[in-house]
Write a protein that holds these residues in place. Structure first.
Motif, PDB file in Angstrom:
ATOM      1  N   ALA A 542      13.086   4.370  -2.232  1.00  0.00           N
ATOM      2  CA  ALA A 542      11.932   4.123  -1.366  1.00  0.00           C
ATOM      3  C   ALA A 542      10.797   3.475  -2.151  1.00  0.00           C
ATOM      4  CB  ALA A 542      11.469   5.445  -0.741  1.00  0.00           C
ATOM      5  N   ALA A 543      10.549   3.947  -3.372  1.00  0.00           N
ATOM      6  CA  ALA A 543       9.494   3.352  -4.188  1.00  0.00           C
ATOM      7  C   ALA A 543       9.816   1.894  -4.536  1.00  0.00           C
ATOM      8  CB  ALA A 543       9.301   4.170  -5.460  1.00  0.00           C
ATOM      9  N   ASN A 544      11.061   1.623  -4.928  1.00  0.00           N
ATOM     10  CA  ASN A 544      11.453   0.248  -5.247  1.00  0.00           C
ATOM     11  C   ASN A 544      11.362  -0.655  -4.025  1.00  0.00           C
ATOM     12  OD1 ASN A 544      12.684  -0.173  -8.161  1.00  0.00           O
ATOM     13  ND2 ASN A 544      13.216   1.886  -7.528  1.00  0.00           N
ATOM     14  N   ALA A 545      11.789  -0.123  -2.864  1.00  0.00           N
ATOM     15  CA  ALA A 545      11.710  -0.929  -1.646  1.00  0.00           C
ATOM     16  C   ALA A 545      10.261  -1.232  -1.274  1.00  0.00           C
ATOM     17  CB  ALA A 545      12.411  -0.205  -0.503  1.00  0.00           C
ATOM     18  N   ALA A 546       9.375  -0.227  -1.433  1.00  0.00           N
ATOM     19  CA  ALA A 546       7.962  -0.454  -1.112  1.00  0.00           C
ATOM     20  C   ALA A 546       7.350  -1.496  -2.042  1.00  0.00           C
ATOM     21  CB  ALA A 546       7.196   0.864  -1.204  1.00  0.00           C
ATOM     22  N   LEU A 547       7.656  -1.411  -3.333  1.00  0.00           N
ATOM     23  CA  LEU A 547       7.121  -2.396  -4.275  1.00  0.00           C
ATOM     24  C   LEU A 547       7.657  -3.796  -3.979  1.00  0.00           C
ATOM     25  CD1 LEU A 547       7.365  -0.312  -7.568  1.00  0.00           C
ATOM     26  CD2 LEU A 547       5.283  -0.935  -6.343  1.00  0.00           C
ATOM     27  N   GLN A 548       8.952  -3.902  -3.680  1.00  0.00           N
ATOM     28  CA  GLN A 548       9.536  -5.204  -3.398  1.00  0.00           C
ATOM     29  C   GLN A 548       8.975  -5.794  -2.106  1.00  0.00           C
ATOM     30  OE1 GLN A 548      11.572  -6.788  -5.543  1.00  0.00           O
ATOM     31  NE2 GLN A 548      11.361  -8.569  -4.202  1.00  0.00           N
ATOM     32  N   ASN A 549       8.778  -4.931  -1.098  1.00  0.00           N
ATOM     33  CA  ASN A 549       8.182  -5.414   0.153  1.00  0.00           C
ATOM     34  C   ASN A 549       6.750  -5.895  -0.072  1.00  0.00           C
ATOM     35  OD1 ASN A 549      10.507  -4.857   1.597  1.00  0.00           O
ATOM     36  ND2 ASN A 549       9.845  -2.802   2.161  1.00  0.00           N
ATOM     37  N   GLN A 550       6.014  -5.202  -0.935  1.00  0.00           N
ATOM     38  CA  GLN A 550       4.658  -5.636  -1.229  1.00  0.00           C
ATOM     39  C   GLN A 550       4.650  -6.995  -1.919  1.00  0.00           C
ATOM     40  OE1 GLN A 550       2.047  -3.932  -0.165  1.00  0.00           O
ATOM     41  NE2 GLN A 550       0.587  -5.436  -0.961  1.00  0.00           N
ATOM     42  N   ILE A 551       5.596  -7.187  -2.841  1.00  0.00           N
ATOM     43  CA  ILE A 551       5.704  -8.489  -3.509  1.00  0.00           C
ATOM     44  C   ILE A 551       6.055  -9.576  -2.503  1.00  0.00           C
ATOM     45  CG2 ILE A 551       7.072  -9.798  -5.176  1.00  0.00           C
ATOM     46  CD1 ILE A 551       7.280  -7.282  -6.863  1.00  0.00           C
ATOM     47  N   ASN A 552       6.976  -9.273  -1.602  1.00  0.00           N
ATOM     48  CA  ASN A 552       7.351 -10.265  -0.582  1.00  0.00           C
ATOM     49  C   ASN A 552       6.170 -10.603   0.325  1.00  0.00           C
ATOM     50  OD1 ASN A 552       9.947 -10.278  -1.616  1.00  0.00           O
ATOM     51  ND2 ASN A 552      10.689  -8.731  -0.181  1.00  0.00           N
ATOM     52  N   ARG A 553       5.377  -9.592   0.681  1.00  0.00           N
ATOM     53  CA  ARG A 553       4.204  -9.868   1.518  1.00  0.00           C
ATOM     54  C   ARG A 553       3.183 -10.740   0.781  1.00  0.00           C
ATOM     55  NH1 ARG A 553       4.936  -4.476   3.438  1.00  0.00           N
ATOM     56  NH2 ARG A 553       3.516  -3.684   1.832  1.00  0.00           N
ATOM     57  N   TYR A 554       2.988 -10.460  -0.511  1.00  0.00           N
ATOM     58  CA  TYR A 554       2.072 -11.305  -1.283  1.00  0.00           C
ATOM     59  C   TYR A 554       2.567 -12.747  -1.336  1.00  0.00           C
ATOM     60  CZ  TYR A 554      -0.578  -7.259  -2.977  1.00  0.00           C
ATOM     61  OH  TYR A 554      -1.362  -6.151  -3.067  1.00  0.00           O
ATOM     62  N   GLU A 555       3.868 -12.922  -1.553  1.00  0.00           N
ATOM     63  CA  GLU A 555       4.407 -14.284  -1.647  1.00  0.00           C
ATOM     64  C   GLU A 555       4.358 -15.007  -0.309  1.00  0.00           C
ATOM     65  OE1 GLU A 555       8.264 -13.722  -3.249  1.00  0.00           O
ATOM     66  OE2 GLU A 555       7.586 -13.597  -5.343  1.00  0.00           O
ATOM     67  N   SER A 556       4.613 -14.273   0.782  1.00  0.00           N
ATOM     68  CA  SER A 556       4.590 -14.908   2.101  1.00  0.00           C
ATOM     69  C   SER A 556       3.175 -15.227   2.558  1.00  0.00           C
ATOM     70  CB  SER A 556       5.273 -13.998   3.127  1.00  0.00           C
ATOM     71  OG  SER A 556       4.589 -12.750   3.218  1.00  0.00           O
ATOM     72  N   SER A 561      -0.743 -15.082  -7.052  1.00  0.00           N
ATOM     73  CA  SER A 561      -1.268 -14.423  -8.250  1.00  0.00           C
ATOM     74  C   SER A 561      -1.038 -12.923  -8.209  1.00  0.00           C
ATOM     75  CB  SER A 561      -2.756 -14.723  -8.387  1.00  0.00           C
ATOM     76  OG  SER A 561      -3.481 -14.245  -7.254  1.00  0.00           O
ATOM     77  N   ARG A 562      -1.283 -12.331  -7.048  1.00  0.00           N
ATOM     78  CA  ARG A 562      -1.032 -10.898  -6.921  1.00  0.00           C
ATOM     79  C   ARG A 562       0.456 -10.573  -7.062  1.00  0.00           C
ATOM     80  NH1 ARG A 562      -4.863  -8.322  -2.187  1.00  0.00           N
ATOM     81  NH2 ARG A 562      -6.894  -8.791  -3.179  1.00  0.00           N
ATOM     82  N   ALA A 563       1.300 -11.419  -6.511  1.00  0.00           N
ATOM     83  CA  ALA A 563       2.743 -11.193  -6.640  1.00  0.00           C
ATOM     84  C   ALA A 563       3.179 -11.265  -8.099  1.00  0.00           C
ATOM     85  CB  ALA A 563       3.512 -12.215  -5.796  1.00  0.00           C
ATOM     86  N   ILE A 564       2.650 -12.249  -8.825  1.00  0.00           N
ATOM     87  CA  ILE A 564       3.010 -12.364 -10.245  1.00  0.00           C
ATOM     88  C   ILE A 564       2.505 -11.154 -11.023  1.00  0.00           C
ATOM     89  CG2 ILE A 564       2.629 -13.723 -12.329  1.00  0.00           C
ATOM     90  CD1 ILE A 564       2.513 -16.219 -10.574  1.00  0.00           C
ATOM     91  N   ARG A 565       1.289 -10.719 -10.704  1.00  0.00           N
ATOM     92  CA  ARG A 565       0.739  -9.561 -11.397  1.00  0.00           C
ATOM     93  C   ARG A 565       1.565  -8.305 -11.112  1.00  0.00           C
ATOM     94  NH1 ARG A 565      -3.811  -9.964  -9.448  1.00  0.00           N
ATOM     95  NH2 ARG A 565      -3.982  -8.271  -7.957  1.00  0.00           N
ATOM     96  N   LEU A 566       1.952  -8.122  -9.864  1.00  0.00           N
ATOM     97  CA  LEU A 566       2.753  -6.948  -9.525  1.00  0.00           C
ATOM     98  C   LEU A 566       4.137  -7.020 -10.159  1.00  0.00           C
ATOM     99  CD1 LEU A 566       2.936  -4.307  -8.021  1.00  0.00           C
ATOM    100  CD2 LEU A 566       3.576  -5.554  -5.937  1.00  0.00           C
TER     101      LEU A 566
END
Length: 819
Positions: A542-556, A561-566
């Motif tokens: 669940a933690a990995n999925a939440a982090l990956q979804n957050q990265i995808n939202r930043y990229e979309s 910059s936030r996606a790269i930082r995360l």
């Protein structure tokens, strides 16, 4: 049995137990009557019964079990209690308390294992007691050889019998050689008959493979198929029927040498026996050999390894050779048992010695049967394999896999038969059959339940396309954990199946795990560990999925910059989370199996503090790097100044920063050495224009020139995107004898000020020359002109083009050359 038990207990208490205080005083006083008198109430007949119990292994074992049961039920005496002065020695269970908590699953398991070990040792001793009388056989043999009369009778009887048997076997061998030609003739006739039958079978196969006429109806085709099947069955039936006469002729021909052997044995016993013992030994050996040979020939007639055309069963030549070879060995052991049971009493061997020999020989026979089962396991498994038309069914596939393991229950059944016969267990054979049936039923039910549970598990881990679209990556994670979940479910099914099998075999396994103290604790520990692992996996995913979804939202959402930082911080977040989960699961598992985790946690805390104290710089690197990455102080590709070094950021880790300067050098800087960061690649840059003007020059006119140059550059398509504002005149900062200090500025995009700065000064220099802007003329003092006592000359430099006395700082060394 109970009167004898009471007598034995009374005798044991009379001679072995300590006497009462009054009697001890009488003994100390020297009363001889108590030491020499027999136990009161025991007669000679009772003493004989006691000796009979002690000499009989079975009764002795029953008596030992009864004594053990009584000893376990008796209370502990005062003398057995440990005194304060002499504490008992620490046992293995006591020493285990150093690592295991008292009354924990681990200590209970160790106690149960100790009890199991004692039970196994006791059963092993009882099993060895079955062959204790073999020593009596050795004693009898030495006694017989030491007595001249017995030795002569023994050698005479077996010498005559051996000579007669050898002559009979020689005659049998000679007749067998003479009968080879008739056997070959029988085989040749069988080959001819088989050839004719094969021709008919070939015609049937040709008819089966013929194309079906297009005009035939379905009913006609069905009738034709039925007739062809009947023809094939008829051919196979005729094949067996035609082989039977040849097989019978083969058997009768093979039995003729055996009959000759038996006739010579009986004749030799009648005319050359000499004594009654020799005659009986000869007849016994002859009958045993003839019976074993006849039984072997019956099987050899069915298999016929050297003549496949008269073989009555469907078996390959290799299988036929293996079966007949092993059968020849297996039938020899019953013959030896018959000889021992007949000849034991003839030479004064006690019944218990004969029984011990027969018991050992029968065990050897069963062991050879077990080896034979192992030898033919593949052939039988191939014969038991379901037909090809059933191989797509899961149930028949399970039966096919079960057929591969047929040899395992066959071996157990074989040895169980001997154990029941040797120990004379009442109802043992009925228990074996009942256990075998229950085992088969439990295995089949377990397999059907496994199919249902595996199907449900497969549906649970199956991710549809819509769910995968909604939650990307969920299918890959489910496929990753599916094999582990299947193995866990298989282990649980195996565990439940074993428990039910033990219950079916008469062991209270279900009661042990559902109502026993240790069993319930084991089940609770297993469930706790499984729940801990399941929760850990769910939290991790669940933690990995939440982090990956957050990265995808930043990229979309174009927040790259936030996606790269995360993404940069993601490894350390995963490492910390995984460490916490592993520690919690490990502590839970260790505490459930009974280990005291408090010393482990204390030691781990002390060790962690020592490591942190000894590696403060490393810890500082990690902590500083983590917060710098979280605060987005820099990114890969930025031009920064950190630790006194300016360059392009090539790599960011949680501990170090890698910069490449304009000279191409790579600097790896730990974050603990970074006190501040100057990032040139963020938001915007400011170009500061600063130079000295002559005091007679109009600053407003110069400011207009500088603003016009900026306006021209903003009109240029190459530099327009880089300049964000017009020129701003900041005024005159200072005015003295050296001139007036002029200040101005304008904004550029992040990271482009160096390129704009160079181009701006290039154009500005040309424009200032064209506009005749005056700069301060530096004062020169000529010391060389004062040579020879000439007056000191203080004047201006020779006339020439106006020198540019721009005091603005040149481009720093950290200026990126590619800009």
């Amino acid at each position: 049995m109970m009167p004898i038990l009471v007598l034995l207990l009374g005798t044991f208490c009379t001679f072995c137990l300590p006497s009462a205080p009054g009697r001890a005083a009488d003994t100390a006083a020297g009363s001889p009557s108590t030491a020499q008198s027999a136990p009161p109430g025991m007669t000679a007949q009772q003493a004989q019964q006691v000796l009979g119990v002690l000499n009989d292994p079975q009764k002795r074992a029953e008596f030992t079990n009864t004594l053990n049961a009584i000893a376990k039920g008796l209370p502990q005496t005062a003398s057995a209690a440990p005194s304060a002065a002499n504490p008992p020695a620490a046992t293995s269970a006591d020493t285990s308390d150093v690592a295991l908590e008292p009354d924990s699953v681990g200590s209970d398991v160790l106690g149960e294992l100790s009890t199991m070990r004692n039970g196994i040792v006791h059963q092993t001793r009882q099993f060895a007691a079955l062959f204790a009388d073999l020593a009596f056989v050795g004693h009898w043999f030495r006694t017989e050889l030491s007595d001249p009369e017995s030795r002569n009778a023994l050698f005479d009887a077996f010498g005559r019998a051996g000579l007669i048997i050898l002559l009979a076997m020689a005659a049998e061998r000679g007749l067998s050689i003479a009968l080879r030609r008739p056997l070959n003739s029988i085989t040749a006739r069988a080959v001819d008959a088989e050839h004719r039958l094969n021709q008919r079978a070939a015609r049937v196969r040709v008819a089966d493979s013929a194309p079906v006429p297009s005009g035939e109806t379905q009913a006609e085709r069905t009738v034709q198929d039925t007739r062809r099947q009947d023809d094939r069955k008829q051919v196979e039936t005729l094949r067996i029927i035609r082989r039977i006469p040849f097989s019978l002729l083969h058997l009768l021909t093979k039995l003729l040498p055996v009959a000759l052997f038996l006739g010579i044995g009986y004749a030799g016993a009648a005319f050359l026996g000499g004594s009654e013992q020799a005659e009986l030994v000869t007849l016994t050996l002859a009958n045993a050999y003839a019976a074993a040979r006849g039984i072997y020939l019956l099987v050899e007639t069915v298999m016929v390894p050297k003549s496949p055309t008269i073989r009555l069963c469907k078996a390959s030549d290799r299988t036929a050779r293996i079966v007949t070879r092993w059968w020849n060995v297996l039938v020899a052991m019953p013959s030896i048992v018959v000889c021992l049971s007949t000849l034991g009493g003839l030479f004064h061997l006690a019944p218990r010695g004969t029984e011990a020999l027969i018991r050992a020989l029968v065990l050897a026979e069963h062991l050879m049967v077990a080896v034979f089962i192992w030898r033919i396991r593949h052939q039988v498994a191939a014969a038991l394999h379901p037909p090809a038309r059933f191989q797509n069914s899961p149930f028949w596939q399970f039966l096919g896999r079960l057929a591969q393991l047929w040899w395992l229950p066959a071996m157990v059944f074989d040895l169980a038969l001997w154990l029941v016969w040797a120990t004379q267990i009442r109802g043992g054979y009925a228990w074996i059959w009942r256990t075998a049936v229950m085992t088969v039923v439990v295995i089949i039910v377990s397999r059907m339940l496994a199919l249902l549970l595996f199907g449900a598990q497969n549906r649970l881990f199956h991710i549809s396309d819509d769910t995968e679209t909604r939650y990307p990556g969920l299918r890959a994670r489910a496929d990753h954990y599916y094999p582990y979940a299947r193995r866990t479910l298989s282990a649980l099914l195996v565990f439940v199946t074993v428990v039910v099998l033990l219950q079916a075999w008469g062991l209270p396994a279900v009661t042990f795990f559902l109502h026993g103290d240790l069993g319930t604790r084991i089940v609770a520990a297993i469930l706790s560990v499984m729940i801990a692992f399941t929760v850990a996996i769910v939290v991790w995913e669940a933690a990995n999925a939440a982090l990956q979804n957050q990265i995808n939202r930043y990229e979309s959402s174009e927040q790259v910059s936030r996606a790269i930082r995360l993404r940069t911080v993601l490894p350390i977040i995963r490492t910390v989370l995984l460490t916490i989960i592993v520690i919690i699961v490990a502590v839970t598992t260790l505490s459930q199996i009974g280990l005291n985790v408090a010393p482990l946690l204390t030691g781990a805390g002390i060790m962690g503090a020592a490591i942190a104290f000894g590696s403060q710089s490393l810890v500082k690197d990690f902590i500083t790097g983590f917060f710098m990455l979280v605060e987005n102080a820099m990114q890969v590709g930025d031009w920064v100044t950190a630790g006194g070094v300016s360059g392009t950021v090539e790599h960011l880790s949680i501990r170090t920063l890698r910069l490449r300067t304009v000279t191409g050098d790579v600097h790896i800087i730990p974050f603990s050495s970074v006190t501040s960061i100057a990032n040139t690649s963020r938001d915007y840059n400011v170009v500061i224009v600063s130079f000295m003007l002559d005091l007679s020059e109009n600053p407003d006119r110069v400011a207009g020139i500088l603003a016009k140059v900026v306006t021209e550059m903003r009109a240029d398509a190459q530099f327009a995107p880089m300049i964000l504002s017009d020129f701003t005149f900041l005024g005159v900062d200072n005015a003295d004898g050296n001139g007036a200090k002029f200040l101005g500025s304008f904004r550029t995009t992040a990271g482009s000020k160096w390129k704009v700065w160079r181009e701006y000064y290039r154009r500005l220099g040309l424009r200032m020359v064209a506009e005749g802007v005056k700069f301060p003329v530096p004062t020169a003092i000529s010391l060389m002109s004062n040579f020879g006592g000439a007056p000191l000359l203080v004047g201006q430099t020779p006339p020439g083009p106006p020198a540019n006395t721009n005091t603005a700082p040149a481009a720093p060394q950290s200026d990126p050359s590619h800009e």
